[in-house]
Design a protein around this motif. Structure first.
Motif, PDB file in Angstrom:
ATOM      1  N   LYS A  42       0.832  -1.197   0.000  1.00 36.40           N
ATOM      2  CA  LYS A  42       0.000   0.000   0.000  1.00 36.40           C
ATOM      3  C   LYS A  42       0.872   1.254   0.000  1.00 36.40           C
ATOM      4  O   LYS A  42       2.014   1.222   0.456  1.00 36.40           O
ATOM      5  N   VAL A  43       0.287   2.326  -0.505  1.00 30.77           N
ATOM      6  CA  VAL A  43       0.883   3.653  -0.378  1.00 30.77           C
ATOM      7  C   VAL A  43      -0.237   4.554   0.130  1.00 30.77           C
ATOM      8  O   VAL A  43      -1.333   4.560  -0.427  1.00 30.77           O
ATOM      9  N   GLY A  44       0.024   5.239   1.234  1.00 32.42           N
ATOM     10  CA  GLY A  44      -1.014   6.084   1.819  1.00 32.42           C
ATOM     11  C   GLY A  44      -2.246   5.318   2.234  1.00 32.42           C
ATOM     12  O   GLY A  44      -3.346   5.858   2.225  1.00 32.42           O
ATOM     13  N   GLY A  45      -2.085   4.053   2.577  1.00 34.53           N
ATOM     14  CA  GLY A  45      -3.210   3.220   2.993  1.00 34.53           C
ATOM     15  C   GLY A  45      -4.015   2.622   1.857  1.00 34.53           C
ATOM     16  O   GLY A  45      -4.984   1.912   2.092  1.00 34.53           O
ATOM     17  N   LYS A  46      -3.620   2.882   0.620  1.00 34.36           N
ATOM     18  CA  LYS A  46      -4.330   2.369  -0.562  1.00 34.36           C
ATOM     19  C   LYS A  46      -3.475   1.307  -1.254  1.00 34.36           C
ATOM     20  O   LYS A  46      -2.284   1.511  -1.492  1.00 34.36           O
ATOM     21  N   ILE A  47      -4.083   0.204  -1.620  1.00 33.53           N
ATOM     22  CA  ILE A  47      -3.365  -0.909  -2.237  1.00 33.53           C
ATOM     23  C   ILE A  47      -2.947  -0.554  -3.660  1.00 33.53           C
ATOM     24  O   ILE A  47      -3.740  -0.028  -4.433  1.00 33.53           O
ATOM     25  N   PHE A  48      -1.685  -0.883  -3.998  1.00 36.95           N
ATOM     26  CA  PHE A  48      -1.224  -0.705  -5.373  1.00 36.95           C
ATOM     27  C   PHE A  48      -0.728  -2.005  -5.995  1.00 36.95           C
ATOM     28  O   PHE A  48      -0.677  -2.122  -7.212  1.00 36.95           O
ATOM     29  N   ALA A  49      -0.370  -3.009  -5.189  1.00 35.29           N
ATOM     30  CA  ALA A  49       0.101  -4.287  -5.742  1.00 35.29           C
ATOM     31  C   ALA A  49      -0.095  -5.413  -4.733  1.00 35.29           C
ATOM     32  O   ALA A  49      -0.015  -5.188  -3.525  1.00 35.29           O
TER      33      ALA A  49
ATOM     34  N   ALA B  41       1.876   1.466 -11.026  1.00 38.59           N
ATOM     35  CA  ALA B  41       0.715   1.315 -10.146  1.00 38.59           C
ATOM     36  C   ALA B  41       0.895   2.167  -8.889  1.00 38.59           C
ATOM     37  O   ALA B  41      -0.036   2.848  -8.448  1.00 38.59           O
ATOM     38  N   HIS B  42       2.084   2.142  -8.333  1.00 37.90           N
ATOM     39  CA  HIS B  42       2.406   2.953  -7.161  1.00 37.90           C
ATOM     40  C   HIS B  42       2.163   4.430  -7.473  1.00 37.90           C
ATOM     41  O   HIS B  42       1.527   5.149  -6.699  1.00 37.90           O
ATOM     42  N   GLN B  43       2.625   4.891  -8.618  1.00 33.92           N
ATOM     43  CA  GLN B  43       2.446   6.293  -9.011  1.00 33.92           C
ATOM     44  C   GLN B  43       0.973   6.636  -9.219  1.00 33.92           C
ATOM     45  O   GLN B  43       0.523   7.715  -8.822  1.00 33.92           O
ATOM     46  N   LEU B  44       0.229   5.731  -9.855  1.00 34.41           N
ATOM     47  CA  LEU B  44      -1.210   5.964 -10.070  1.00 34.41           C
ATOM     48  C   LEU B  44      -1.944   6.160  -8.747  1.00 34.41           C
ATOM     49  O   LEU B  44      -2.754   7.077  -8.602  1.00 34.41           O
ATOM     50  N   ILE B  45      -1.676   5.293  -7.801  1.00 29.19           N
ATOM     51  CA  ILE B  45      -2.361   5.369  -6.506  1.00 29.19           C
ATOM     52  C   ILE B  45      -1.890   6.590  -5.727  1.00 29.19           C
ATOM     53  O   ILE B  45      -2.697   7.330  -5.161  1.00 29.19           O
ATOM     54  N   ALA B  46      -0.586   6.839  -5.707  1.00 30.56           N
ATOM     55  CA  ALA B  46      -0.049   7.984  -4.968  1.00 30.56           C
ATOM     56  C   ALA B  46      -0.600   9.301  -5.510  1.00 30.56           C
ATOM     57  O   ALA B  46      -0.873  10.229  -4.745  1.00 30.56           O
ATOM     58  N   ALA B  47      -0.779   9.388  -6.811  1.00 30.66           N
ATOM     59  CA  ALA B  47      -1.284  10.621  -7.425  1.00 30.66           C
ATOM     60  C   ALA B  47      -2.705  10.945  -6.976  1.00 30.66           C
ATOM     61  O   ALA B  47      -3.105  12.116  -6.971  1.00 30.66           O
TER      62      ALA B  47
END
Length: 116
Positions: free
Chosen positions: A29-36, A97-103
């Motif tokens: 997760k990044v920022g509490g949101k799953i990316f992978a 995916a990490h960048q998509l979620i972080a954005a």
């Protein structure tokens, strides 16, 4: 790519956290949101990740990928076998995916993670 290689790569991305969920899946997760997500055995599992619309469209044409079970509606793709493509390709999709979620994170969370 093995599970330990996947985990090491995901850990190298900024602001990530890791949990084991859903019967032993490695969830990043990044920022509490799953990316992978890594599911399956440690040597040859399946990797699910958030994909852009264009990337998802392109990957659906390749036999190594399929829409991710339970997450396809949200634009997720799944690499069916982690050994079916080069590790660099997998890393590129996971980093994207990490960048998509972080954005999409709220500004406050981006600031806390040092993204803005």
């Amino acid at each position: 790519m093995t599970r330990s290689e996947f985990d090491a790569f995901c850990a190298s991305l900024p602001g990530t956290t890791h949990v084991i969920q859903w019967g032993g899946a490695s969830v990043w997760k990044v920022g509490g949101k799953i990316f992978a997500i890594w599911g399956g055995d440690d040597a040859n599992g399946h990797i699910s990740f958030k994909a852009s619309d264009l990337t998802g469209e392109m990957l659906r044409e390749r036999p190594q990928y399929q829409p991710a079970p339970y997450l396809a509606r949200a634009g997720w793709m799944q690499l069916i076998s982690s050994t079916s493509v080069e590790a660099g390709e997998t890393e590129a999709y996971v980093a994207a995916a990490h960048q998509l979620i972080a954005a999409k994170l709220p500004r406050r969370v981006k600031l806390e993670l040092g993204f803005a």
